[in-house]
Design a protein around this motif. Structure first.
Motif, mmCIF file in Angstrom:
data_model
loop_
_atom_site.group_PDB
_atom_site.id
_atom_site.type_symbol
_atom_site.label_atom_id
_atom_site.label_comp_id
_atom_site.label_asym_id
_atom_site.label_seq_id
_atom_site.Cartn_x
_atom_site.Cartn_y
_atom_site.Cartn_z
ATOM 1 N N GLU A 53 0.829 -1.212 0.000
ATOM 2 C CA GLU A 53 0.000 0.000 0.000
ATOM 3 C C GLU A 53 0.859 1.257 0.000
ATOM 4 O O GLU A 53 0.590 2.204 -0.752
ATOM 5 N N PHE A 56 2.518 1.740 -3.410
ATOM 6 C CA PHE A 56 1.559 2.037 -4.473
ATOM 7 C C PHE A 56 1.074 3.481 -4.397
ATOM 8 O O PHE A 56 0.961 4.165 -5.419
ATOM 9 N N TRP A 57 0.775 3.948 -3.181
ATOM 10 C CA TRP A 57 0.183 5.279 -3.015
ATOM 11 C C TRP A 57 1.203 6.350 -2.648
ATOM 12 O O TRP A 57 0.820 7.435 -2.222
ATOM 13 N N GLU A 59 3.676 9.470 -3.033
ATOM 14 C CA GLU A 59 3.425 10.687 -3.810
ATOM 15 C C GLU A 59 4.059 10.622 -5.196
ATOM 16 O O GLU A 59 3.492 11.123 -6.169
ATOM 17 N N GLY A 63 1.131 4.393 -8.931
ATOM 18 C CA GLY A 63 -0.276 4.142 -8.623
ATOM 19 C C GLY A 63 -1.100 5.405 -8.538
ATOM 20 O O GLY A 63 -2.201 5.482 -9.095
ATOM 21 N N LEU A 64 -0.595 6.398 -7.844
ATOM 22 C CA LEU A 64 -1.334 7.647 -7.672
ATOM 23 C C LEU A 64 -1.540 8.342 -9.005
ATOM 24 O O LEU A 64 -2.659 8.747 -9.345
ATOM 25 N N GLY A 67 -3.948 6.285 -11.240
ATOM 26 C CA GLY A 67 -5.324 6.338 -10.773
ATOM 27 C C GLY A 67 -5.997 7.653 -11.097
ATOM 28 O O GLY A 67 -7.158 7.688 -11.534
ATOM 29 N N TYR A 91 -11.985 4.000 -6.101
ATOM 30 C CA TYR A 91 -11.128 3.114 -5.324
ATOM 31 C C TYR A 91 -11.864 2.581 -4.097
ATOM 32 O O TYR A 91 -11.753 1.390 -3.760
ATOM 33 N N VAL A 165 -4.375 7.310 1.718
ATOM 34 C CA VAL A 165 -4.782 7.673 0.358
ATOM 35 C C VAL A 165 -5.495 9.013 0.367
ATOM 36 O O VAL A 165 -5.225 9.899 -0.455
ATOM 37 N N MET A 168 -3.037 11.813 0.958
ATOM 38 C CA MET A 168 -2.246 12.078 -0.235
ATOM 39 C C MET A 168 -3.055 12.864 -1.269
ATOM 40 O O MET A 168 -2.563 13.815 -1.888
ATOM 41 N N LEU A 169 -4.325 12.483 -1.469
ATOM 42 C CA LEU A 169 -5.162 13.184 -2.439
ATOM 43 C C LEU A 169 -5.471 14.612 -1.981
ATOM 44 O O LEU A 169 -5.558 15.529 -2.805
#
Length: 285
Positions: A53, A56-57, A59, A63-64, A67, A91, A165, A168-169
């Motif tokens: 995880e 993947f996520w 910064e 993945g980020l 997506g 997600y 997540v 980060m968003l």
């Protein structure tokens, strides 16, 4: 349902679980994977391309970026906030279907060992179209007879997975945490309804979802999210349960966009009329 097992030396707990149980769990996942091809989930085996995880996520992780970029497939004229809203909803729904399949289908609160963003083909009418989905490698927990497998445990696991997540968003796109958590709660409630429908027990699935999203003091609490039964008189009469959103995906702000049929921003009567039209179309089309 709870599952007892004994450790064998220093072997990880999941490796010591009875193989018959593991086969049973695989059967649940295989049955529900056929029902939900838009998300990938498998047991234990991370396979090629799976990342943790955190990896993947990250910064600067693929993945980020992948997506966020994929959300442009669903509408034109998206800005970063709209992409972030769509991504957390997309997600969150896939995570809910993956984890919820084991929870509602076998009573297990599973973890995520790894994930990847992969291509697959899905049916669209009479043709197949290329699409993408998240694939979750699920890990069975070490569960004893008195270990919690209730809605609180599932909600905490689901929220713990989404928290980094969402952070980060928020940092990347500027979409508030509150807006994202409402969308995540919508996704959980919608995913549980879909799974409950597949398992033939909508009431149990909705009850468990509401126990999570109506628990005050948790990040998934959503005041306006609810379920509603939409009915149409006729011969025979039509009836279907819909999840009414507590958050907004911002689709109405895209080029040519509008409110979703279950959008929280619609007046209740207008929303009900649109859902009745949706129900009728689903029976005749």
């Amino acid at each position: 349902m709870s599952f007892a097992h004994e450790r064998q030396g220093d072997r990880p707990a999941e490796e010591a679980m009875d193989e018959a149980l593991r086969q049973s769990v695989r059967g649940v996942l295989a049955r529900l994977q056929l029902r939900f091809p838009e998300v990938g989930f498998s047991l234990d085996d991370a396979g090629d391309g799976c990342l943790s995880e955190a990896q993947f996520w990250a910064e600067d992780g693929a993945g980020l970026d992948a997506g966020l970029a994929y959300q442009d497939c669903f509408a034109a004229g998206m800005d970063d906030k709209i992409r972030a809203a769509h991504l957390i909803a997309f997600y969150g729904n896939q995570l809910a279907l993956a984890l919820g399949s084991l929870y509602l289908g076998a009573g297990i609160v599973a973890g995520v060992r790894g994930l990847r963003f992969e291509e697959f083909s899905r049916a669209y009418g009479e043709r197949l179209v290329a699409a993408k989905r998240f694939h979750f490698s699920l890990a069975l927990p070490a569960v004893s007879d008195d270990a919690p497998g209730d809605t609180d445990a599932f909600g905490e696991t689901f929220a713990a997975h989404l928290a980094p997540v969402i952070a980060m968003l928020k940092h990347r796109a500027g979409l508030s945490s509150g807006a994202q958590w409402r969308l995540a709660a919508d996704s959980l409630a919608g995913g549980f309804l879909e799974i409950g429908r597949a398992l033939g027990d909508e009431e149990d699935a909705m009850s468990k979802a509401l126990a999570i999203v109506k628990r005050e003091g948790t990040p998934l609490f959503s005041g306006k999210l609810r379920y509603e039964t939409i009915e149409i008189d006729g011969h025979p009469p039509l009836s279907r349960v819909y999840r009414l959103r507590g958050g907004c995906c911002l689709y109405y702000r895209t080029e040519g966009g509008s409110f979703c049929d279950s959008c929280v921003l619609q007046a209740p009567e207008e929303r009900r009329e649109r859902l009745q039209a949706h129900l009728l179309a689903s029976q005749t089309g």
